[in-house]
Design an enzyme around this catalytic site. Structure first.
Site, PDB file in Angstrom:
ATOM      1  N   LEU A 156       0.821  -1.221   0.000  1.00 39.10           N
ATOM      2  CA  LEU A 156       0.000   0.000   0.000  1.00 39.10           C
ATOM      3  C   LEU A 156       0.852   1.268   0.000  1.00 39.10           C
ATOM      4  CD1 LEU A 156      -2.639  -1.271   2.545  1.00 39.10           C
ATOM      5  CD2 LEU A 156      -3.123  -0.682   0.152  1.00 39.10           C
ATOM      6  N   SER A 202      -5.134   1.807  18.677  1.00 38.96           N
ATOM      7  CA  SER A 202      -4.641   1.034  19.813  1.00 38.96           C
ATOM      8  C   SER A 202      -4.677   1.855  21.094  1.00 38.96           C
ATOM      9  CB  SER A 202      -3.196   0.590  19.527  1.00 38.96           C
ATOM     10  OG  SER A 202      -2.590   0.075  20.690  1.00 38.96           O
ATOM     11  N   TYR A 246       5.919   3.245  17.020  1.00 41.76           N
ATOM     12  CA  TYR A 246       4.687   2.526  16.633  1.00 41.76           C
ATOM     13  C   TYR A 246       3.474   3.252  17.207  1.00 41.76           C
ATOM     14  CZ  TYR A 246       0.749  -0.522  17.347  1.00 41.76           C
ATOM     15  OH  TYR A 246      -0.543  -1.007  17.407  1.00 41.76           O
ATOM     16  N   LYS A 294       0.172   5.528  15.402  1.00 40.15           N
ATOM     17  CA  LYS A 294      -1.275   5.381  15.644  1.00 40.15           C
ATOM     18  C   LYS A 294      -1.884   6.740  15.991  1.00 40.15           C
ATOM     19  CE  LYS A 294      -1.814   1.016  14.880  1.00 40.15           C
ATOM     20  NZ  LYS A 294      -2.523   0.580  13.660  1.00 40.15           N
TER      21      LYS A 294
HETATM   22  C1  WQD Z   1       1.314  -7.658  27.989  1.00 38.81           C
HETATM   23  C2  WQD Z   1       1.914  -7.798  29.371  1.00 38.81           C
HETATM   24  C3  WQD Z   1       4.264  -7.333  29.493  1.00 38.81           C
HETATM   25  C4  WQD Z   1       5.530 -10.730  27.048  1.00 38.81           C
HETATM   26  C5  WQD Z   1       1.299  -4.455  22.901  1.00 38.81           C
HETATM   27  C6  WQD Z   1       1.291  -3.183  22.112  1.00 38.81           C
HETATM   28  C7  WQD Z   1      -0.123  -2.807  21.785  1.00 38.81           C
HETATM   29  C8  WQD Z   1      -0.786  -3.956  21.075  1.00 38.81           C
HETATM   30  C9  WQD Z   1      -0.776  -5.180  21.971  1.00 38.81           C
HETATM   31  C10 WQD Z   1      -0.497  -3.739  18.704  1.00 38.81           C
HETATM   32  C11 WQD Z   1       2.906  -6.695  29.694  1.00 38.81           C
HETATM   33  C12 WQD Z   1       3.974  -8.791  29.825  1.00 38.81           C
HETATM   34  C13 WQD Z   1       4.752  -9.811  27.721  1.00 38.81           C
HETATM   35  C14 WQD Z   1       6.410 -11.575  27.763  1.00 38.81           C
HETATM   36  C15 WQD Z   1       5.689 -10.551  29.814  1.00 38.81           C
HETATM   37  N1  WQD Z   1      -0.130  -4.242  19.857  1.00 38.81           N
HETATM   38  N2  WQD Z   1       4.833  -9.736  29.082  1.00 38.81           N
HETATM   39  N3  WQD Z   1       6.448 -11.449  29.127  1.00 38.81           N
HETATM   40  O1  WQD Z   1       2.728  -4.490  25.573  1.00 38.81           O
HETATM   41  O2  WQD Z   1       0.378  -4.543  26.577  1.00 38.81           O
HETATM   42  O3  WQD Z   1       0.657  -4.231  24.125  1.00 38.81           O
HETATM   43  O4  WQD Z   1       0.616  -5.478  22.225  1.00 38.81           O
HETATM   44  O5  WQD Z   1      -1.426  -3.023  18.467  1.00 38.81           O
HETATM   45  O6  WQD Z   1      -0.087  -1.679  20.932  1.00 38.81           O
HETATM   46  O7  WQD Z   1       1.823  -2.152  22.917  1.00 38.81           O
HETATM   47  O8  WQD Z   1       1.142  -6.432  25.122  1.00 38.81           O
HETATM   48  O9  WQD Z   1       1.432  -8.868  25.216  1.00 38.81           O
HETATM   49  O10 WQD Z   1       3.487  -7.422  24.821  1.00 38.81           O
HETATM   50  O11 WQD Z   1       2.408  -7.482  27.078  1.00 38.81           O
HETATM   51  O12 WQD Z   1       5.744 -10.459  31.034  1.00 38.81           O
HETATM   52  O13 WQD Z   1       7.154 -12.425  27.204  1.00 38.81           O
HETATM   53  O14 WQD Z   1       2.647  -9.016  29.420  1.00 38.81           O
HETATM   54  O15 WQD Z   1       5.238  -6.796  30.361  1.00 38.81           O
HETATM   55  O16 WQD Z   1       2.771  -6.378  31.053  1.00 38.81           O
HETATM   56  P1  WQD Z   1       1.297  -4.877  25.462  1.00 38.81           P
HETATM   57  P2  WQD Z   1       2.166  -7.617  25.498  1.00 38.81           P
END
Ligand code: WQD
Length: 337
Positions: A59, A125, A150, A154
């Site tokens: 795109l 988001s 990122y 948004k």
């Molecule tokens: C969730 C929690 C981590 C991995 C992100 C983006 C958001 C959206 C969703 C796109 C946090 C903890 C994670 C791991 C951990 N993406 N964690 N060990 O960061 O809330 O959101 O993904 O649109 O924009 O920011 O999601 O799943 O990475 O983390 O402890 O191996 O799990 O610290 O507290 P997040 P996440």
């Protein structure tokens, strides 16, 4: 009437294509396959019995976007998922994120502006809120300086859409601010397909449970929360997909209150990392191997949605809880073994 779904072979996109087809829409998927595989098209067809139209191109290529809209003159609505979305990668590659996420959006909006009408649903988001001051987070909460390029794409994308709708009377848009999408389609034919090391919590948990990863690292347990780990609003991906169909119909039927609306999409319930692990252990009957390590830079302490606007104005509500979502994620993972 056709609906264009950009990034329609991705995690949220593919589940939304299924829901659109189930509601009788003809769907055209555009995807450059940078973060998805063509197998997803088969998965969609297996579920609904209908194969969406499919065009593979980038795109960012303005000429190809123009040719696309010349070929498909009956596109009535657009749901725009196509974007790079890895927070960490965006810190290392900001220009890649600004170019991909913003140029793609602008190219599509310019075509809709030419046609002087359109119903546009944007995949946004909760990351735009950063660490919100109060929980649950409402749509009018202050949009904080983004924690990553990122997140900034948004925020800037929402502003580009808002300003474009202002000058295009017949172009109406809804930005859907997702909280944390998790799970897979109950058929087990589509789900989350992280490429390489999963960035997000739930795919990392299911891969660890399946023995593909040795151990889950929990990023900190010294936060000011009930058990010291971060709190998020985990929303089942099919509930999230349904919200896109509801939002699209709102615009197609002219029921929107303004030319640019914003809705939070969450369950309204916050779950800690340890609670998600406990949910997995309950559902799978397996003990998850994890260790607590240092905090991850950029993590907010907690984020969960005020769902009042989505429930009462948009007319959508998440129907499934985290245990159901984790169950579908685990079934999806074990099918892939
Ligand atoms: C969730 C929690 C981590 C991995 C992100 C983006 C958001 C959206 C969703 C796109 C946090 C903890 C994670 C791991 C951990 N993406 N964690 N060990 O960061 O809330 O959101 O993904 O649109 O924009 O920011 O999601 O799943 O990475 O983390 O402890 O191996 O799990 O610290 O507290 P997040 P996440």
């Amino acid at each position: 009437m056709k609906i264009l779904v950009t990034g329609g072979l991705g995690f949220i996109g593919s589940h939304t294509v299924v829901e659109l087809q189930n509601d009788g829409y003809e769907v055209v998927v555009v995807d450059n396959l940078s973060n998805a595989s063509l197998d997803v098209l088969d998965g969609i067809e297996n579920i609904t019995g209908m194969r969406p139209f499919f065009e593979e191109f980038d795109l960012r290529d303005k000429a190809k976007v123009r040719l696309f809209f010349q070929k498909y003159t009956d596109i009535e609505g657009v749901i725009h998922f196509a974007a790079s979305k890895a927070v960490g990668e965006s810190v290392d590659e900001p220009l890649l994120y600004y170019e991909n996420n913003l140029v793609s959006l602008i190219n599509i909006l310019q075509e809709l502006k030419k046609r002087r009408k359109g119903s546009f649903i944007f995949s946004s988001s909760c990351t735009v809120y950063g660490q919100a001051d109060e929980m649950p987070i409402s749509e009018d909460a202050q949009v904080k300086p983004a924690e990553s390029p990122y997140g900034n794409t948004k925020q800037v994308s929402e502003e580009i859409i808002r300003d474009t709708c202002k000058v295009c009377p017949m172009l109406n848009a809804i930005a859907l601010r997702y909280f944390n999408p998790i799970g897979a389609h109950p058929s087990g034919k589509i789900g989350e397909l992280p490429i390489g090391m999963p960035q997000n919590l739930v795919p990392f948990i299911t891969q660890t449970g399946a023995g593909l990863r040795a151990q889950l690292s929990v990023f900190g347990n010294d936060y000011p929360t009930k058990d010291g780990t971060c709190i998020r609003d985990y929303i089942y991906v099919v509930d999230l997909a349904r919200a896109h169909v509801v939002a699209l119909l709102r615009l197609l039927e002219g029921k929107n209150d303004s030319d640019y609306e914003v809705f939070n999409l969450g369950t309204g319930k916050g779950s800690s990392v340890l609670e998600v692990i406990q949910s997995f252990e309950r559902i799978s009957g397996k003990k998850l191997n994890y260790e607590i390590i240092d905090r991850r830079a950029g993590d907010v302490v907690q984020a969960y949605a005020n769902t009042t606007r989505a429930n009462e104005i948009l007319g959508w509500k998440a129907e499934h809880d985290i245990d159901y979502a984790i169950k579908t994620a685990w079934e999806w993972q074990t099918r892939m073994l």
